[in-house]
Motif scaffolding. Structure first.
Motif, mmCIF file in Angstrom:
data_model
loop_
_atom_site.group_PDB
_atom_site.id
_atom_site.type_symbol
_atom_site.label_atom_id
_atom_site.label_comp_id
_atom_site.label_asym_id
_atom_site.label_seq_id
_atom_site.Cartn_x
_atom_site.Cartn_y
_atom_site.Cartn_z
ATOM 1 N N SER A 1 -0.394 3.420 9.067
ATOM 2 C CA SER A 1 -1.279 2.974 7.996
ATOM 3 C C SER A 1 -0.551 1.982 7.108
ATOM 4 O O SER A 1 0.682 1.869 7.134
ATOM 5 C CB SER A 1 -1.776 4.170 7.164
ATOM 6 N N SER A 2 -1.323 1.261 6.301
ATOM 7 C CA SER A 2 -0.753 0.251 5.415
ATOM 8 C C SER A 2 -1.558 0.189 4.122
ATOM 9 O O SER A 2 -2.674 0.714 4.041
ATOM 10 C CB SER A 2 -0.735 -1.120 6.098
ATOM 11 N N GLU A 3 -0.975 -0.472 3.119
ATOM 12 C CA GLU A 3 -1.635 -0.714 1.823
ATOM 13 C C GLU A 3 -2.106 0.586 1.180
ATOM 14 O O GLU A 3 -3.272 0.739 0.812
ATOM 15 C CB GLU A 3 -2.810 -1.680 1.993
ATOM 16 N N MET A 4 -1.195 1.543 1.072
ATOM 17 C CA MET A 4 -1.517 2.823 0.439
ATOM 18 C C MET A 4 -0.917 2.850 -0.959
ATOM 19 O O MET A 4 0.270 2.560 -1.133
ATOM 20 C CB MET A 4 -0.960 3.978 1.282
ATOM 21 N N ASN A 5 -1.728 3.208 -1.945
ATOM 22 C CA ASN A 5 -1.286 3.249 -3.341
ATOM 23 C C ASN A 5 -1.637 4.599 -3.954
ATOM 24 O O ASN A 5 -2.773 5.082 -3.809
ATOM 25 C CB ASN A 5 -1.936 2.127 -4.159
ATOM 26 N N VAL A 6 -0.659 5.195 -4.623
ATOM 27 C CA VAL A 6 -0.879 6.439 -5.362
ATOM 28 C C VAL A 6 -0.899 6.092 -6.846
ATOM 29 O O VAL A 6 0.061 5.516 -7.373
ATOM 30 C CB VAL A 6 0.233 7.463 -5.066
ATOM 31 N N LEU A 7 -1.969 6.431 -7.521
ATOM 32 C CA LEU A 7 -2.132 6.096 -8.947
ATOM 33 C C LEU A 7 -2.090 7.379 -9.766
ATOM 34 O O LEU A 7 -2.849 8.325 -9.514
ATOM 35 C CB LEU A 7 -3.442 5.345 -9.173
ATOM 36 N N ILE A 8 -1.204 7.388 -10.758
ATOM 37 C CA ILE A 8 -0.956 8.569 -11.583
ATOM 38 C C ILE A 8 -1.441 8.291 -13.014
ATOM 39 O O ILE A 8 -1.173 7.218 -13.565
ATOM 40 C CB ILE A 8 0.554 8.913 -11.573
ATOM 41 N N GLY B 1 -4.727 7.483 -20.735
ATOM 42 C CA GLY B 1 -5.884 7.425 -19.863
ATOM 43 C C GLY B 1 -5.808 6.392 -18.769
ATOM 44 O O GLY B 1 -6.651 6.402 -17.865
ATOM 45 N N ASP B 2 -4.829 5.489 -18.823
ATOM 46 C CA ASP B 2 -4.688 4.483 -17.783
ATOM 47 C C ASP B 2 -3.947 5.069 -16.593
ATOM 48 O O ASP B 2 -3.294 6.113 -16.675
ATOM 49 C CB ASP B 2 -3.934 3.264 -18.324
ATOM 50 N N TYR B 3 -4.066 4.359 -15.447
ATOM 51 C CA TYR B 3 -3.385 4.777 -14.216
ATOM 52 C C TYR B 3 -2.311 3.760 -13.872
ATOM 53 O O TYR B 3 -2.483 2.552 -14.042
ATOM 54 C CB TYR B 3 -4.386 4.869 -13.056
ATOM 55 N N VAL B 4 -1.186 4.273 -13.393
ATOM 56 C CA VAL B 4 -0.115 3.395 -12.899
ATOM 57 C C VAL B 4 0.202 3.821 -11.472
ATOM 58 O O VAL B 4 0.127 4.999 -11.111
ATOM 59 C CB VAL B 4 1.143 3.499 -13.781
#
Length: 396
Positions: free
Chosen positions: A380-387, A392-395
């Motif tokens: 797989s490719s282009e996987m992003n985990v947002l915390i 309230g924003d995600y990084v």
């Protein structure tokens, strides 16, 4: 070549795999019967190859057609049983069974068998994860299948190192002798002017007589009249009409565009413990509500759609979806993405495992309670985990 090594595979690890498949039963047992037939068909092909010279390509295709048909049947049975609770078992076999295509690979068929074995590793790992604490039979089933492919790789490496070995070498026509200089042409005698003239020796003197006429040589020339002169006759100045390409006939048919595949009807219904969401296009109001903790949501072939799962359920599975989003509360087991493109998920409660296989583009929005999630990815490719952050924003 030795065929006994291939028979040992059928009588050894493959026989163990078949026995364990019958013990598991259901779709796995039905699938294993096709696998058995595929190995038996290839054994028959190897016996034929062992006793004859290598045929031409067209005949090889005919000889390999039964093996190809069995591989296709194995993969089709998996496609017909996607909602099956044994889908990971079926996928493990379907992804790796193309290893039987080693007979067409040159110059290194053994690494190809290993590559196909690795292709099914994602699903064998899923089977081990799901069953290692529940039923050892499934663990032994995985080991037997991987051992079958491992022994097949060893056999191919030992007996067919650079490609399929045919038993009899063809005795072709002997090679032509080495080329040399061409033979000299036949003699044609002396080429003199008299020999060319033959029986007319006086033609040469007649020719010189015509040349030595002096002023009388022009008496037989024709006079150019006024109507033949271009500076006096303007009609003679016009050259031939320029070439014009013929107009295309209106009967010529324009190129035909290939017909679009028929779209399958969208589906959204509950079948026992399964919620099936299939072929949804541009639908952002899909909601699974009132599901129980042992329920499974299976989403297939959807695009540009959004699914909301309310409550606590067992798992969510997305297969061959594109530009699709999933919002859920809590999962007991996992959420899986297979053969997807540009998908998103957001968890509001907890999820133990996220599995991503053959997927390009996956956005995973977590929360403070899911930071210990286990993420498994393959091809797989282009996987992003947002915390999430306190504001309230995600990084990522």
């Amino acid at each position: 070549m030795s065929i006994q090594g291939y028979r040992d595979i059928i009588q050894g690890p493959l026989a163990s795999y078949l026995q364990l498949s019958e013990k598991i039963g259901s779709d796995v047992a039905a699938h294993s019967k096709l696998v058995k037939e595929a190995f038996e068909v290839q054994l028959a092909f190897l016996e034929v190859a062992n006793g004859r010279a290598e045929p031409n390509q067209a005949e090889q295709v005919n000889l390999l057609r039964p093996t190809s048909a069995k591989i296709q049947a194995i993969q089709e049975l998996r496609e017909k049983n996607r909602p099956s609770p044994q889908f990971n078992h079926l996928s493990a076999i379907s992804e790796s069974i193309p290893a039987l295509g080693w007979v067409t690979v040159k110059p290194a068929p053994a690494p190809y068998v290993k590559e196909m074995s690795d292709a099914g590793q994602f699903y064998t790992n899923r089977v081990l994860k799901d069953w290692k604490e529940k039923d050892k039979t499934h663990v032994d089933w995985v080991k037997a299948w991987l051992e079958t492919l491992g022994e097949l790789q060893k056999y191919v490496k030992a007996e067919h190192t650079t490609g399929l070995v045919w038993g009899v070498r063809g005795a072709g026509a002997p090679p032509p002798p080495p080329g040399g200089l061409p033979p000299p042409p036949p003699p044609i005698g002396d080429l003199t002017l008299d020999s060319i003239q033959g029986d007319q020796p006086n033609d040469r003197s007649a020719l010189f007589a015509q040349i030595n006429q002096g002023e009388n040589i022009t008496r037989n020339l024709k006079k150019v009249t006024s109507d033949m002169q271009t500076h006096k006759n303007l009609s003679l100045r016009a050259g031939p009409a320029p070439f014009k390409a013929p107009a295309q006939s209106s009967s010529v048919c324009p190129p035909k565009t290939p017909p679009k595949p028929a779209e399958k009807p969208p589906k959204f219904f509950r079948d026992g413990k399964k919620w099936l969401v299939e072929n949804q296009k541009g639908n952002h109001s899909l909601v699974v509500e009132g599901a129980e903790m042992n329920n499974v949501v299976y989403m297939y072939g959807c695009s540009d759609s959004t699914l909301t799962v309310k409550g606590k359920i067992n798992s969510v599975f997305l297969d061959s979806c594109r530009k699709t989003s999933v919002l859920f509360d809590t999962l007991v087991s996992s959420i899986e993405f297979v053969n997807c493109q540009s998908v998103q998920m957001q968890v509001l409660g907890k999820v133990p495992t996220i599995s991503i296989d053959k997927t390009d583009g996956c956005q995973m929005y977590l929360n403070g309670d899911t930071l210990d999630v286990e993420i498994i990815s393959s091809k797989s490719s282009e996987m992003n985990v947002l915390i999430p952050q306190p504001n309230g924003d995600y990084v990522s």
